[in-house]
Scaffold this active site. Structure first.
Site, PDB file in Angstrom:
ATOM      1  N   ILE A  11       1.042  -1.371   0.056  1.00  0.00           N
ATOM      2  CA  ILE A  11       0.051  -0.080  -0.176  1.00  0.00           C
ATOM      3  C   ILE A  11       0.860   1.295   0.034  1.00  0.00           C
ATOM      4  O   ILE A  11       0.417   2.320  -0.419  1.00  0.00           O
ATOM      5  CB  ILE A  11      -0.863   0.001   1.334  1.00  0.00           C
ATOM      6  CG1 ILE A  11      -2.144   0.888   1.003  1.00  0.00           C
ATOM      7  CG2 ILE A  11      -0.024   0.442   2.672  1.00  0.00           C
ATOM      8  CD1 ILE A  11      -3.363   1.068   2.044  1.00  0.00           C
ATOM      9  N   SER A  12       1.957   1.157   0.323  1.00  0.00           N
ATOM     10  CA  SER A  12       2.949   2.350   0.699  1.00  0.00           C
ATOM     11  C   SER A  12       3.640   2.691  -0.780  1.00  0.00           C
ATOM     12  O   SER A  12       4.540   1.910  -1.246  1.00  0.00           O
ATOM     13  CB  SER A  12       3.876   2.100   1.672  1.00  0.00           C
ATOM     14  OG  SER A  12       5.039   2.963   1.742  1.00  0.00           O
TER      15      SER A  12
END
EC number: 5.99.1.4
Length: 213
Positions: A11-12
């Site tokens: 997600i990062s």
């Protein structure tokens, strides 16, 4: 040869950029990377933090900065159709591709690029099914074993003091963030600074005031 435990969550965007840049940043050094998928939301909850994309005033800046950094580093990047999204399916899929829950670079690259290249919905069911078919995991990503492995890795990371991603753990020393890659390189190259007192002495600085929440 030093072992780097690379804690990541797909997600990062910073974890994606760090993943893509790591070979160049550490070129010429001898090291081994263990990829350790963890749930960033679990780390944030453990430490009482919010993710930067959860803070409206910070969210737009985050996206502008990572797109600029990608352009500066020559890394292909397009924002996914929605962000943040639930990354559990991606994390479990990556873990399921290795018996020990340590996905190799190819697996991590494939999942990261699923999210950060092309601008599509990273959590779309059809795209997730296609990704699973491409990677052909050796274990069932939806099994209790894999789910527990992700929980255990996240809990162990939190207990080790890891509070965000990307985080690199080497010899018990934590290096956090894309901008920590030069510092990580210096440590691996034997920079004498790390043998001095400053690394440990920061923990002795007293807290002057505690903000009331």
């Amino acid at each position: 040869m030093k072992e780097i435990v690379f804690h990541l969550d797909f997600i990062s965007p910073y974890a994606y950029l760090a993943f893509e840049r790591l070979p160049q940043e550490l070129a010429g050094l001898s090291y081994r990377v263990v990829h350790r998928p963890v749930l960033l939301a679990g780390l944030l909850q453990h430490h009482g933090n919010k993710g930067p994309a959860e803070i409206p005033a910070k969210r737009d800046w985050l996206y502008r900065q990572v797109l600029w950094l990608a352009q500066q580093h020559g890394v292909p990047m397009q924002l996914p159709a929605q962000h943040p999204f639930n990354p559990l399916a991606l994390l479990r899929l990556a873990l399921a591709c290795d018996a020990q829950g340590e996905p190799n670079r190819h697996v991590c690259a494939t999942v990261f690029r699923h999210v950060w290249q092309g601008g599509a919905d990273a959590a779309d069911a059809a795209r997730l099914a296609a990704l699973r078919a491409e990677l052909q995991p050796s274990r069932d990503p939806d099994s209790a074993e894999v789910k527990q492995q992700l929980r255990g890795a996240t809990e162990a990371a939190a207990q080790a003091g890891i509070f965000g991603v990307p985080s690199f753990l080497v010899d018990g020393k934590l290096f956090w963030g894309l901008d920590a890659l030069p510092m990580l390189r210096a440590y691996l190259a034997g920079d004498a600074w790390f043998d001095g007192s400053q690394w440990a002495s920061v923990a002795e600085v007293p807290v002057g005031v505690v903000r009331q929440r």
